[in-house]
Structures are given as C-alpha cells and as structure tokens.
Motif scaffolding. Structure first.
Motif, mmCIF file in Angstrom:
data_model
loop_
_atom_site.group_PDB
_atom_site.id
_atom_site.type_symbol
_atom_site.label_atom_id
_atom_site.label_comp_id
_atom_site.label_asym_id
_atom_site.label_seq_id
_atom_site.Cartn_x
_atom_site.Cartn_y
_atom_site.Cartn_z
ATOM 1 N N HIS A 168 -22.609 3.419 0.828
ATOM 2 C CA HIS A 168 -23.747 3.167 -0.052
ATOM 3 C C HIS A 168 -23.388 3.302 -1.533
ATOM 4 N N ASN A 169 -22.109 3.513 -1.819
ATOM 5 C CA ASN A 169 -21.668 3.614 -3.218
ATOM 6 C C ASN A 169 -21.260 2.227 -3.708
ATOM 7 N N GLU A 170 -22.133 1.584 -4.474
ATOM 8 C CA GLU A 170 -21.905 0.202 -4.900
ATOM 9 C C GLU A 170 -20.664 0.054 -5.778
ATOM 10 N N ASN A 171 -20.241 1.141 -6.419
ATOM 11 C CA ASN A 171 -19.051 1.058 -7.277
ATOM 12 C C ASN A 171 -17.814 0.636 -6.486
ATOM 13 N N TYR A 172 -17.744 1.056 -5.213
ATOM 14 C CA TYR A 172 -16.560 0.755 -4.396
ATOM 15 C C TYR A 172 -16.652 -0.610 -3.713
ATOM 16 N N TRP A 173 -17.831 -1.230 -3.731
ATOM 17 C CA TRP A 173 -17.975 -2.552 -3.121
ATOM 18 C C TRP A 173 -17.129 -3.596 -3.836
ATOM 19 N N HIS A 174 -16.802 -3.319 -5.089
ATOM 20 C CA HIS A 174 -16.016 -4.258 -5.891
ATOM 21 C C HIS A 174 -14.552 -3.827 -6.002
#
Length: 560
Positions: free
Chosen positions: A176-182
């Motif tokens: 759920h950590n959007e920073n790591y989605w990229h």
C-alpha cells in the motif's frame, strides 16, 4: 499485547460451528443498528478483501477503510468469540466496529467456502514429536515430570504466529506504499526481505503462508494491471520480474505436505487462468516443488484425476515426474488419456508404437485435428507426412498438403522437406512460398543456387515500377550474391538508388548511399571514386553525409 473484545458466549468447539449458526440479527444486536448498517455496506462494497484461516479457532482478515486498510482478527477462546481491529474506533471505544461487523457478515455468508480443515491437533503432535526427538532420555524424563512438553509446543506455535503476522503486516504496508509502485526493483528487494523473514514459520504455518502467497500474487498482478511496478526511460526499463518470488514459492512448496501442495497448485491454476502477465507463470518450474517422497502420492493423484475426468494444466510435468515408476501398461493408459494436451506427451505416446505405423498415423492425426496445423510443431507434421508417404496413404497425404497450403505452412524452414515429400506439387509449393514470403523465397533460391528462378523474380519486381521496401530487400539480397554475374544490372540499380536517396537529407538516406557505393565498388571501383568526388562537390553543405563518405573512403583504402 493485542486486546480482544468478547463478542459472544459460544459453548462449541470451532468457529465453523459458530458461523454456521450466526444470524445477521445476532450481529445487529451486538453492534447496534448504525454500526451494523455501516459494516454491511462495507461487505457489499467488497472491502473485505482477505480472510485467512489460521486455525479452526482463529481467523484474520483485512478490511479497506476510509483511511487505509485495517487488520481484523476473530478467535474462539475459553468459550467466547472475541474480536480485534486496529482501527481508531475500536482502539478508543473497545466496542464492535464496522470492520469487525463486515468480517463477521462475510464469514457467516461464506462459511461453506472457507477452509476450516487445518488440523491443529495433528500440527501440535508433529511439532511435539520433532521437538522431543532432539532430546536425550534424561531430558525427556525431566520434561515429562515437570509437565513442560505441552508448553514447549505452545511456545513454538506462538513464535511462528508472531513471525508470520509480523511479516504479513510489513508486506501489506509495502503493497500500500505508493512510493514503491514506481520503483519495481526496490519493491522486489524489500518484498524478498520480508518473505525471507517468514522462513522460520514455514513448517508451522504452511497453510496460512500458502494462502498468503496466492493473495500476494493477486495483489501484485492488480498493481501491474494498473500500470504500476513498471518504469521506462529512453535508455532503460524497470519492472517487477518475480524471479526471486517464484523461486521462493517453489522452495516453500518443497517442504509442504503433499495434500497442501496439490491444494495450493489447484488454487494457483484458477488464478493463472485470469492473469495477464507472465510474472507468475510457473510452467515447467512447477516440477521443482516436488520431492522424491511426492512421486507415489502424485501418481495416486493422477489416477484419481483421470478417473474423475479432472484436468490440470500441469499434467505434462506431473507425468514427467512419475514416469520412472510407471509400468509399460500404466504409461499407455496415462498417455492414452492425456496425450492430446501437448506435443511432448504425444511424442511419448508415439514411442510406445514404434512398430505400429498405422497407430502412429492415428495418434498424429488426432493431435493435429485437436490442436490445428498452426499449433502443431513442424517436426510432428513432418513425421506425419513421412508416415503417410511410407504407408502409401495418398488420400490423407493430399488432405495434409491442402491443409499446409491453406494454413500458409510453407516457409523457409519447411520448404525443403515439403518439396521432398510432395515432389509432384513442386510448382504449387514454390508459388505459394513466393506469395507468402518473397524475402524468404529469395533466400531459398540463393541457398540452392537457383540462379535463373531468382533472376526471374527480380525481373518481375523491377517491371512493376512500384517497388516496396520489402521488394528492394529482395533485389539487394539477390544482387549481393550475383552482382558479379550481372554487373550492368547491379550498376544500374545501385546508381538509381544512390540518386533517389540523394534527394532526401537524413541519416537513414546517407547510410543507404554509402551502402550502395560499397556494393558498387566491387564491380567498378573507378565509377565509385567518380561518384564520391561528385557528391563531395555538390553536397558539401551536408556535413553528416560528408562524414559518412569520409569513413567510406577510409574503409576502401584499407581494403586495398
């Protein structure tokens, strides 16, 4: 320490019994009308997205809230059903929240689909046996006298539970950590770190970990579907590869009981039917999940599947695992039922009939009819054609030829054996080949040194005056090999193309000009030097062209 709230008194042995008897009206009376209604809305909106059966008396779940996801637990202890949620409302009020209500409603309406078959008694006995086997006789006597053996098991289970829960919590935070989605590589590295931390709990929590790994694949697949876990720069691309994860799953499955292993694979097959990316395809690697001890149970499993007409996408790999222990009769029985699934199984089945060409013809025909000519390996079609020819089956040989022509099976890799098997159809085969792929057809003619036929193709192309880029490649391929035989034709073509490319001013055109000059040099070196001088005079303002010409001059001088 996790503080649970007593929800209801229940004098029965498992949560399954509780949920089978639970009514919506009961939950409403415990939570109140407002909280119940909000919990029901959460259930209807699909916010209960994971339910894990940790034991017959312990369930964990995740519920999507308005400000993130909340961890919910339901357990049966000391004849009381108790609940816990990490949301602020529960923590502040020690009262039933909408998240717990949503999970209660979900479990009561899906009780038949929840797997409560985790045998805690067997699990405890196995842990106890393995723990006590390590001790000496005197140590065992002391432990029994003190009554510590049961306590040792409870400590082991509690430790495994803590390890599992801690790892799950960390992985869900990562998801759920959007920073790591990229940052897919960083995401993958952190995920692997948390998965490795779960290893000590593998044996004691195998059922729960197996379910969590499936859930994890589904969540990652969802992120990929939405375009995350992938970045692209002009010089590089990054994506979640999944290699470490797949290896982790296979290593985990090796130590899992056979029943749980097969159950997991069956669930995975359902999931695999819906995935869009190859990240979680196991295919042949699934064999790594099985050990020598699994061979006999796997054979019994295949027997059961075949008896009940149950299919599996892994039958090919299962067969490869059990083949060493099969008798000739069993091989024939197995392959006779599953060989149409793929070429490998069909080839193994054919081997059983090496002295029976009619049966081989029948098997191959069945496979081609089932999978179509386009999805049948070239070698199998060749084998089928050769068998038909050797057995003088003219009608079926003609039918096969018609299918080959109709399905555009005539290409460079097949043309030689097609001409050999169907010599009377030589002209039709060549014309079909020519129409399907003129470039490959020219390659074939050059390889065979069919100069006259190749020249005829080139003449036909030149006469059309509407040459495509593919036509030009065919002509240039021909001239590359035969320009010494046809110097005037080659000179005329190269000079014409040089002039055509001088009209435009791009790097692509300049490279073509230099290429044609190099080919022309092998026929008429003086003409090339004259052409170079002309280009340098007339096009001196085209800096990049002059640079390309200078490099060509250096190459030519070195050739001398």
């Amino acid at each position: 320490m996790t503080q649970f709230l007593k929800i209801a008194f229940f004098n029965q042995k498992s949560l399954k019994d509780f949920f089978e008897r639970l009514q919506a009206s009961d939950i409403k009376s415990w939570a109140g009308r407002t909280i119940f209604q909000r919990g029901k809305e959460y259930l209807d909106e699909g916010r209960v997205f994971e339910v894990l059966i940790n034991s017959q008396n312990h369930i964990t779940s995740e519920v999507e809230g308005n400000y993130g996801n909340y961890h919910v637990e339901i357990q049966l202890k000391n004849m009381h059903v108790r609940g816990y949620c990490e949301c602020p409302y529960f923590q502040d009020n020690s009262a039933l929240c909408k998240h717990i209500v949503a999970v209660l409603l979900y479990c009561s309406s899906n009780v038949e689909n929840l797997d409560f078959n985790v045998s805690f008694v067997e699990e405890k006995n196995q842990i106890l046996r393995e723990d006590l086997e390590k001790l000496s006789k005197e140590e065992l006597i002391q432990i029994i006298l003190k009554g510590e053996h049961k306590k040792r098991v409870e400590i082991s289970l509690e430790k495994a539970e803590n390890i599992f829960n801690h790892s799950v919590k960390n992985i869900k935070k990562l998801l759920h950590n959007e920073n790591y989605w990229h940052e897919p590589r960083k995401f993958e590295a952190i995920l692997q770190k948390h998965l490795n931390a779960m290893r000590p709990a593998w044996k004691l929590k195998e059922h729960q970990i197996a379910q969590f790994l499936l859930y994890l694949m589904q969540k990652i697949e969802s992120l990929q579907e939405e375009g995350y876990l992938y970045t692209e720069e002009w010089y590089n691309e990054e994506y979640f590869e999944g290699t470490l994860f797949r290896n982790y799953v296979l290593e985990f499955l090796q130590g899992v009981s056979f029943e749980n292993k097969i159950a997991w694979i069956e669930e995975y097959e359902i999931f695999a039917d819906s995935i869009s990316y190859s990240t979680f395809y196991f295919d042949e690697d699934i064999k790594m999940a099985f050990t020598e001890a699994d061979i006999q149970p796997l054979k019994e499993y295949i027997d059961k599947c075949l008896k009940n007409d149950k299919q599996s996408s892994f039958f090919t790999h299962y067969y490869q695992i059990v083949e060493p222990i099969l008798s000739a009769k069993e091989k024939s029985e197995y392959l006779g039922k599953i060989y149409l699934k793929d070429a490998y199984l069909t080839q193994k089945y054919l081997e059983l009939f090496n002295n029976n060409p009619q049966e081989q013809i029948k098997i191959l025909r069945n496979f081609i009819n089932k999978n179509s000519l386009l999805h049948t390996p070239d070698l199998m079609i060749r084998q089928y054609a050769n068998l038909l020819r050797e057995n003088q089956d003219a009608k079926r040989l003609q039918d096969l030829f018609n299918d080959i022509i109709r399905n555009s099976f005539v290409h460079l890799q097949n043309i030689e054996w097609l001409l050999e098997v169907f010599p009377q159809q030589k002209d039709l085969l060549k014309n079909t080949f020519k129409n399907i792929n003129l470039h490959d057809y020219m390659d074939f003619l050059i390889q065979k040194d069919y100069f006259e036929e190749a020249l005829q193709v080139v003449v036909e192309i030149l006469s059309q005056h509407t040459n495509t880029s593919n036509d030009k490649e065919v002509i240039e391929n021909f001239l590359k090999y035969y320009k010494s035989r046809l110097p005037e034709m080659a000179k005329k073509y190269y000079l014409k193309e040089i002039e055509a490319n001088l009209v435009a001013a791009s790097q692509v055109n300049y490279i073509r000009i230099v290429t044609y000059l190099e080919e022309l040099y092998e026929i008429d070196s003086k003409l090339v030097w004259d052409k170079i001088d002309m280009i340098k005079k007339l096009y001196k303002r085209r800096t990049r062209l002059i640079e390309e010409i200078a490099q060509l001059e250096n190459r030519i001088k070195h050739k001398k």
